[in-house]
Design an enzyme around this catalytic site. Sequence first.
Site, PDB file in Angstrom:
ATOM      1  N   LYS A 105      67.543   0.231 109.314  1.00 17.20           N
ATOM      2  CA  LYS A 105      68.528  -0.429 110.184  1.00 17.20           C
ATOM      3  C   LYS A 105      69.830  -0.554 109.398  1.00 17.20           C
ATOM      4  O   LYS A 105      70.402  -1.629 109.230  1.00 17.20           O
ATOM      5  CB  LYS A 105      68.006  -1.800 110.638  1.00 17.20           C
ATOM      6  CG  LYS A 105      68.820  -2.444 111.760  1.00 17.20           C
ATOM      7  CD  LYS A 105      68.792  -1.665 113.043  1.00 17.20           C
ATOM      8  CE  LYS A 105      69.545  -2.436 114.138  1.00 17.20           C
ATOM      9  NZ  LYS A 105      69.717  -1.608 115.364  1.00 17.20           N
ATOM     10  N   TYR A 144      58.315  -9.766 104.406  1.00 13.86           N
ATOM     11  CA  TYR A 144      57.021 -10.451 104.346  1.00 13.86           C
ATOM     12  C   TYR A 144      56.788 -11.118 102.992  1.00 13.86           C
ATOM     13  O   TYR A 144      55.952 -12.014 102.866  1.00 13.86           O
ATOM     14  CB  TYR A 144      55.872  -9.479 104.625  1.00 13.86           C
ATOM     15  CG  TYR A 144      55.814  -8.965 106.047  1.00 13.86           C
ATOM     16  CD1 TYR A 144      56.593  -9.514 107.060  1.00 13.86           C
ATOM     17  CD2 TYR A 144      54.970  -7.915 106.379  1.00 13.86           C
ATOM     18  CE1 TYR A 144      56.533  -9.038 108.358  1.00 13.86           C
ATOM     19  CE2 TYR A 144      54.902  -7.422 107.677  1.00 13.86           C
ATOM     20  CZ  TYR A 144      55.692  -7.997 108.662  1.00 13.86           C
ATOM     21  OH  TYR A 144      55.621  -7.508 109.943  1.00 13.86           O
ATOM     22  N   ASP A 184      54.986  -1.954 110.020  1.00 18.44           N
ATOM     23  CA  ASP A 184      53.974  -2.763 110.694  1.00 18.44           C
ATOM     24  C   ASP A 184      54.069  -2.570 112.209  1.00 18.44           C
ATOM     25  O   ASP A 184      53.073  -2.333 112.901  1.00 18.44           O
ATOM     26  CB  ASP A 184      54.194  -4.234 110.317  1.00 18.44           C
ATOM     27  CG  ASP A 184      53.067  -5.141 110.781  1.00 18.44           C
ATOM     28  OD1 ASP A 184      52.040  -4.627 111.269  1.00 18.44           O
ATOM     29  OD2 ASP A 184      53.228  -6.367 110.657  1.00 18.44           O
ATOM     30  N   ASP A 202      51.648   0.259 114.743  1.00 26.98           N
ATOM     31  CA  ASP A 202      50.865  -0.262 115.868  1.00 26.98           C
ATOM     32  C   ASP A 202      51.275   0.411 117.180  1.00 26.98           C
ATOM     33  O   ASP A 202      50.426   0.701 118.029  1.00 26.98           O
ATOM     34  CB  ASP A 202      51.044  -1.776 115.982  1.00 26.98           C
ATOM     35  CG  ASP A 202      50.165  -2.540 114.993  1.00 26.98           C
ATOM     36  OD1 ASP A 202      49.337  -1.897 114.327  1.00 26.98           O
ATOM     37  OD2 ASP A 202      50.314  -3.761 114.885  1.00 26.98           O
ATOM     38  N   ASP A 228      65.370   1.113 116.077  1.00 27.87           N
ATOM     39  CA  ASP A 228      65.297   0.987 117.534  1.00 27.87           C
ATOM     40  C   ASP A 228      65.176   2.354 118.196  1.00 27.87           C
ATOM     41  O   ASP A 228      64.423   2.532 119.160  1.00 27.87           O
ATOM     42  CB  ASP A 228      66.499   0.204 118.090  1.00 27.87           C
ATOM     43  CG  ASP A 228      67.797   0.509 117.373  1.00 27.87           C
ATOM     44  OD1 ASP A 228      67.803   1.335 116.449  1.00 27.87           O
ATOM     45  OD2 ASP A 228      68.817  -0.101 117.749  1.00 27.87           O
TER      46      ASP A 228
END
Length: 357
Positions: free
Chosen positions: A193, A142, A249, A253, A225
């Site tokens: 990852k 980001y 993020d 959620d 994942d």
Amino acid sequence: MSYKIALVKGDGIGPEVVNAAAAVLEKTGKVFGHTFEFADVLAGGCAIDLKGEPLPEESINICKNSDAVLLGAVGGPKWDSLPGELRPEKALLGLRKALGLYANLRPAKLYPALRSHSPLRSDIARAGIDLIIVRELTGGIYYGERGRRESKTYKGEEAYDTERYSVEEIERIGLRAFELAMKRRKSLVSVDKANVLESSRLWRETMHRLAKDFPEVEYKDMLVDNAAMQLVRCPSQFDVIVTSNMFGDILSDEASVLTGSIGLLPSSSVGDGKVGLYEPIHGSAPDIAGQGKANPIGTILSAAMMLRYSFDLPLEAKRIEDAVGAVLKSGLRTPDIAGKEEAVTTEQMTNRILGFI
């Protein structure tokens, strides 16, 4: 003790839920012998309307001179047509930067009284959810280099964003997560990852080095994942999760949906300084503003997080959390969680919580 709290009521339902949380803090202070001094701060759409900018310098100074900041919500359709640098959401980003906040703490807890509201299978919901995600807030993709250019491989334009992390950034978020795990159930999962991304390999190496300093904490790595799947398959296995900005993020959620309503969930953003920013995860909901339909619990629990993490008042925080649990167990519901049951107003929910403190 006396504490200064900056109240950023913001837009939409923000003033309603912040006023509810302030009332709960005042009642808690009377019970435990603390004093809370509140200062109203302009930020978001209301600041644009009155001052022409989402985060006036005066507001930043008040927040910096406070012991903590409690925020309701900012934004709404009224300001959607403004250029990006003038949007209400810039106030939130500006506050995080001004206060040096780099760690976002997002709890997800499923109250027994609300198990039927969770989308999870009943046997999974019965096992419970009580976890917290520690999300790195100021680095990663980001904030990395980005842009557009002519592609050398395909026809036309291409866009790129860069994931970047330094050892220092990983160490400071990792330390936050390990210290938090020590105060909870002493279990930490680091999500990355590392099978694909070099930034994740550095993340994993750094976390492994930190883990040696916390032998009491049960630590393990998990690919993102798999983590997304495990949150649905068996969320009860998690205590503390630490991860990068983008992964946090997404996963936070996902976790929030499992609890039945985002109106119930608090969050905080903290750094190395004394001032933390506490806010519910829901938006400004302008469609219900001023109608007494807002659920104040997320903001009230954010105030409890403030007591625990900024003021080191765990007993006082637990009193608020227990009061919320007792009210939900009694069957009281705001419209977002009422279903076919009769709903109560924001004020009625707040008053009942006050009665249990």
